[in-house]
Motif scaffolding. Structure first.
Motif, PDB file in Angstrom:
ATOM      1  N   GLU A  65     -87.942 -57.756  -1.001  1.00 52.73           N
ATOM      2  CA  GLU A  65     -88.350 -59.128  -1.320  1.00 52.73           C
ATOM      3  C   GLU A  65     -89.382 -59.664  -0.337  1.00 52.73           C
ATOM      4  O   GLU A  65     -90.256 -60.449  -0.712  1.00 52.73           O
ATOM      5  N   LEU A  66     -89.298 -59.247   0.926  1.00 54.98           N
ATOM      6  CA  LEU A  66     -90.291 -59.673   1.918  1.00 54.98           C
ATOM      7  C   LEU A  66     -91.651 -59.066   1.599  1.00 54.98           C
ATOM      8  O   LEU A  66     -92.688 -59.732   1.710  1.00 54.98           O
ATOM      9  N   GLU A  67     -91.653 -57.810   1.170  1.00 52.85           N
ATOM     10  CA  GLU A  67     -92.914 -57.174   0.787  1.00 52.85           C
ATOM     11  C   GLU A  67     -93.498 -57.821  -0.462  1.00 52.85           C
ATOM     12  O   GLU A  67     -94.726 -57.987  -0.563  1.00 52.85           O
ATOM     13  N   HIS A  68     -92.644 -58.210  -1.397  1.00 50.60           N
ATOM     14  CA  HIS A  68     -93.138 -58.906  -2.590  1.00 50.60           C
ATOM     15  C   HIS A  68     -93.801 -60.225  -2.211  1.00 50.60           C
ATOM     16  O   HIS A  68     -94.813 -60.618  -2.822  1.00 50.60           O
ATOM     17  N   ALA A  69     -93.253 -60.914  -1.221  1.00 47.69           N
ATOM     18  CA  ALA A  69     -93.855 -62.168  -0.766  1.00 47.69           C
ATOM     19  C   ALA A  69     -95.262 -61.932  -0.238  1.00 47.69           C
ATOM     20  O   ALA A  69     -96.169 -62.751  -0.454  1.00 47.69           O
ATOM     21  N   LEU A  70     -95.481 -60.813   0.425  1.00 50.90           N
ATOM     22  CA  LEU A  70     -96.820 -60.466   0.914  1.00 50.90           C
ATOM     23  C   LEU A  70     -97.741 -60.119  -0.253  1.00 50.90           C
ATOM     24  O   LEU A  70     -98.879 -60.602  -0.332  1.00 50.90           O
ATOM     25  N   LEU A  71     -97.251 -59.285  -1.145  1.00 49.15           N
ATOM     26  CA  LEU A  71     -98.072 -58.827  -2.257  1.00 49.15           C
ATOM     27  C   LEU A  71     -98.440 -59.969  -3.205  1.00 49.15           C
ATOM     28  O   LEU A  71     -99.504 -59.955  -3.825  1.00 49.15           O
ATOM     29  N   GLU A  72     -97.564 -60.963  -3.318  1.00 46.90           N
ATOM     30  CA  GLU A  72     -97.818 -62.112  -4.195  1.00 46.90           C
ATOM     31  C   GLU A  72     -98.475 -63.273  -3.458  1.00 46.90           C
ATOM     32  O   GLU A  72     -98.573 -64.378  -3.985  1.00 46.90           O
ATOM     33  N   ASN A  73     -98.902 -63.033  -2.208  1.00 46.69           N
ATOM     34  CA  ASN A  73     -99.591 -64.025  -1.384  1.00 46.69           C
ATOM     35  C   ASN A  73     -98.745 -65.282  -1.143  1.00 46.69           C
ATOM     36  O   ASN A  73     -99.264 -66.388  -1.043  1.00 46.69           O
ATOM     37  N   LYS A  74     -97.442 -65.093  -1.032  1.00 47.00           N
ATOM     38  CA  LYS A  74     -96.556 -66.194  -0.673  1.00 47.00           C
ATOM     39  C   LYS A  74     -96.292 -66.228   0.828  1.00 47.00           C
ATOM     40  O   LYS A  74     -95.701 -67.172   1.351  1.00 47.00           O
ATOM     41  N   ALA A  75     -96.728 -65.169   1.512  1.00 48.66           N
ATOM     42  CA  ALA A  75     -96.620 -65.079   2.969  1.00 48.66           C
ATOM     43  C   ALA A  75     -97.758 -64.209   3.472  1.00 48.66           C
ATOM     44  O   ALA A  75     -98.356 -63.435   2.711  1.00 48.66           O
ATOM     45  N   ASP A  76     -98.088 -64.359   4.755  1.00 50.87           N
ATOM     46  CA  ASP A  76     -99.189 -63.588   5.346  1.00 50.87           C
ATOM     47  C   ASP A  76     -98.685 -62.392   6.143  1.00 50.87           C
ATOM     48  O   ASP A  76     -99.358 -61.362   6.204  1.00 50.87           O
ATOM     49  N   ILE A  77     -97.523 -62.530   6.765  1.00 51.74           N
ATOM     50  CA  ILE A  77     -96.914 -61.425   7.488  1.00 51.74           C
ATOM     51  C   ILE A  77     -95.407 -61.448   7.220  1.00 51.74           C
ATOM     52  O   ILE A  77     -94.858 -62.474   6.808  1.00 51.74           O
ATOM     53  N   ALA A  78     -94.756 -60.324   7.448  1.00 47.55           N
ATOM     54  CA  ALA A  78     -93.301 -60.229   7.335  1.00 47.55           C
ATOM     55  C   ALA A  78     -92.768 -59.595   8.612  1.00 47.55           C
ATOM     56  O   ALA A  78     -93.393 -58.699   9.180  1.00 47.55           O
ATOM     57  N   ILE A  79     -91.607 -60.075   9.046  1.00 44.45           N
ATOM     58  CA  ILE A  79     -90.985 -59.572  10.263  1.00 44.45           C
ATOM     59  C   ILE A  79     -89.790 -58.699   9.884  1.00 44.45           C
ATOM     60  O   ILE A  79     -88.926 -59.123   9.115  1.00 44.45           O
ATOM     61  N   HIS A  80     -89.743 -57.498  10.437  1.00 38.97           N
ATOM     62  CA  HIS A  80     -88.667 -56.563  10.133  1.00 38.97           C
ATOM     63  C   HIS A  80     -88.075 -55.982  11.412  1.00 38.97           C
ATOM     64  O   HIS A  80     -88.789 -55.797  12.411  1.00 38.97           O
ATOM     65  N   SER A  81     -86.799 -55.642  11.363  1.00 35.92           N
ATOM     66  CA  SER A  81     -86.260 -54.703  12.341  1.00 35.92           C
ATOM     67  C   SER A  81     -86.873 -53.349  11.995  1.00 35.92           C
ATOM     68  O   SER A  81     -86.834 -52.924  10.835  1.00 35.92           O
ATOM     69  N   MET A  82     -87.447 -52.669  12.978  1.00 40.27           N
ATOM     70  CA  MET A  82     -88.143 -51.423  12.688  1.00 40.27           C
ATOM     71  C   MET A  82     -87.221 -50.379  12.081  1.00 40.27           C
ATOM     72  O   MET A  82     -87.660 -49.545  11.286  1.00 40.27           O
ATOM     73  N   LYS A  83     -85.939 -50.418  12.408  1.00 38.05           N
ATOM     74  CA  LYS A  83     -85.026 -49.433  11.835  1.00 38.05           C
ATOM     75  C   LYS A  83     -84.824 -49.657  10.335  1.00 38.05           C
ATOM     76  O   LYS A  83     -84.351 -48.760   9.633  1.00 38.05           O
ATOM     77  N   ASP A  84     -85.162 -50.845   9.836  1.00 39.00           N
ATOM     78  CA  ASP A  84     -85.019 -51.146   8.407  1.00 39.00           C
ATOM     79  C   ASP A  84     -86.263 -50.803   7.602  1.00 39.00           C
ATOM     80  O   ASP A  84     -86.222 -50.810   6.365  1.00 39.00           O
ATOM     81  N   LEU A  85     -87.363 -50.536   8.283  1.00 39.88           N
ATOM     82  CA  LEU A  85     -88.638 -50.329   7.585  1.00 39.88           C
ATOM     83  C   LEU A  85     -88.804 -48.856   7.206  1.00 39.88           C
ATOM     84  O   LEU A  85     -88.866 -47.988   8.074  1.00 39.88           O
ATOM     85  N   PRO A  86     -88.849 -48.545   5.904  1.00 38.56           N
ATOM     86  CA  PRO A  86     -89.024 -47.150   5.487  1.00 38.56           C
ATOM     87  C   PRO A  86     -90.275 -46.527   6.089  1.00 38.56           C
ATOM     88  O   PRO A  86     -91.249 -47.224   6.385  1.00 38.56           O
ATOM     89  N   VAL A  87     -90.234 -45.220   6.274  1.00 35.99           N
ATOM     90  CA  VAL A  87     -91.362 -44.538   6.928  1.00 35.99           C
ATOM     91  C   VAL A  87     -92.588 -44.491   6.024  1.00 35.99           C
ATOM     92  O   VAL A  87     -93.711 -44.349   6.508  1.00 35.99           O
ATOM     93  N   ASN A  88     -92.388 -44.599   4.718  1.00 32.85           N
ATOM     94  CA  ASN A  88     -93.505 -44.660   3.784  1.00 32.85           C
ATOM     95  C   ASN A  88     -93.626 -46.090   3.264  1.00 32.85           C
ATOM     96  O   ASN A  88     -92.764 -46.574   2.534  1.00 32.85           O
TER      97      ASN A  88
END
Length: 314
Positions: A65-88
């Motif tokens: 959902e955070l990535e969708h917010a970026l792709l839909e221009n509802k946010a400029d950046i997203a903050i993640h715990s790096m362990k949650d971010l897929p490698v691809n």
């Protein structure tokens, strides 16, 4: 200089908001006149609390959902715990910066016992992480591991209610929430090798938003980036986006990089480990090399079996 309000997408959990406010302060220290707006989002993973993530779709549920917010221009950046971010990462997005890493290790939290060794036979340990479980059950096969979901405060509350003898949590999450006093033992990496990227915060943005990429690149902590780049290379070669029991942990010291990697079966009956040492600029190569070594030594069979049984790691 960015010339408009910077919108930051974040999960609503206390830890996510604490991490986002940490990044916000870092940004304002560099650009004090910038207007920043938080965009809190509830992810699918936040809503599924009655199932272990090892039974569903893994950690990607916490970022979609955070990535969708970026792709839909509802946010400029997203903050993640790096362990949650897929490698691809989705091709339209990129990892702008990784902030300085805190403690990457796991911690034991218990009201009655001070260490893994002190736990009595048959003690109930709360964790939904197959990575943690498969390692610790090898060291203490007499322990009983039970699923544990919810944010950090919820998990600790369940411990305090007597549902578990101990629980396993990420050390840095406890530190960030001022819960360091609840830690009874920081578990050595030799007993519980951390998850890829654990202890660090990542900043994601659109790959074509050059202004954001330019000014937020200043937040990148080079030492942490080098370490986690090696860890993610190891996981990428193993195709760990499909969610499997994997640990990877790199330490950079005096331009020398030490990378450790692990692949295990959920029941702990098979644990494959390896390591590489090399110069700081060879981390990605080291990660791929170590992954290939473990694949050739039996990890390929473990991963194939896990795909068939639809196991996942956290």
């Amino acid at each position: 200089m960015y010339d408009k309000t910077l919108r930051i997408a974040t999960r609503k959990s206390p830890l996510a908001l604490e991490q986002t406010n940490y990044v916000k302060k870092k940004i304002l220290s560099l650009y004090p006149d910038l207007n920043i707006k938080l965009v809190p989002i509830v992810t699918h993973g936040d809503n599924i609390l009655n199932k272990s993530l090892s039974k569903i779709s893994g950690k990607g549920l916490f970022i979609k959902e955070l990535e969708h917010a970026l792709l839909e221009n509802k946010a400029d950046i997203a903050i993640h715990s790096m362990k949650d971010l897929p490698v691809n990462i989705t091709k339209e997005l990129c990892l702008v910066s990784i902030c300085k890493r805190g403690n990457a290790l796991d911690s034991l939290v218990s009201n009655d016992y001070q260490s893994i060794n002190q736990l009595p036979k048959g003690a109930i340990i709360g964790t939904s992480s197959l990575r943690r479980q498969c390692q610790l059950i090898t060291y203490r096969p007499d322990l009983v591991f039970s699923p544990l979901r919810g944010n950090i405060e919820t998990r600790i509350a369940k411990l305090d209610q007597g549902k578990y003898d101990a629980i396993i949590l990420a050390t840095e999450g406890l530190n960030r929430l001022n819960l360091k006093n609840r830690i009874t033992q920081i578990i050595p990496a030799e007993l519980s090798l951390p998850s890829c990227g654990q202890g660090a915060i990542g900043i994601q943005s659109r790959i074509h938003d050059k202004k954001v990429l330019f000014f937020l690149s200043r937040l990148n902590h080079l030492k942490t980036f080098i370490e986690i780049n090696a860890e993610r290379a190891f996981c990428r070669k193993l195709e760990s986006g499909c969610q499997i029991p994997i640990g990877s942990y790199a330490i950079l010291k005096k331009n020398k990089l030490w990378l450790r990697g692990l692949v295990g079966s959920p029941d702990g009956k098979i644990i494959l480990k390896g390591e590489r040492r090399g110069w700081y600029n060879t981390g990605e190569k080291m990660g791929y090399s170590l992954a290939n070594e473990l694949l050739n030594n039996g990890a390929k069979n473990i991963l194939n079996n896990l795909h068939i049984k639809k196991f996942y790691y956290i």
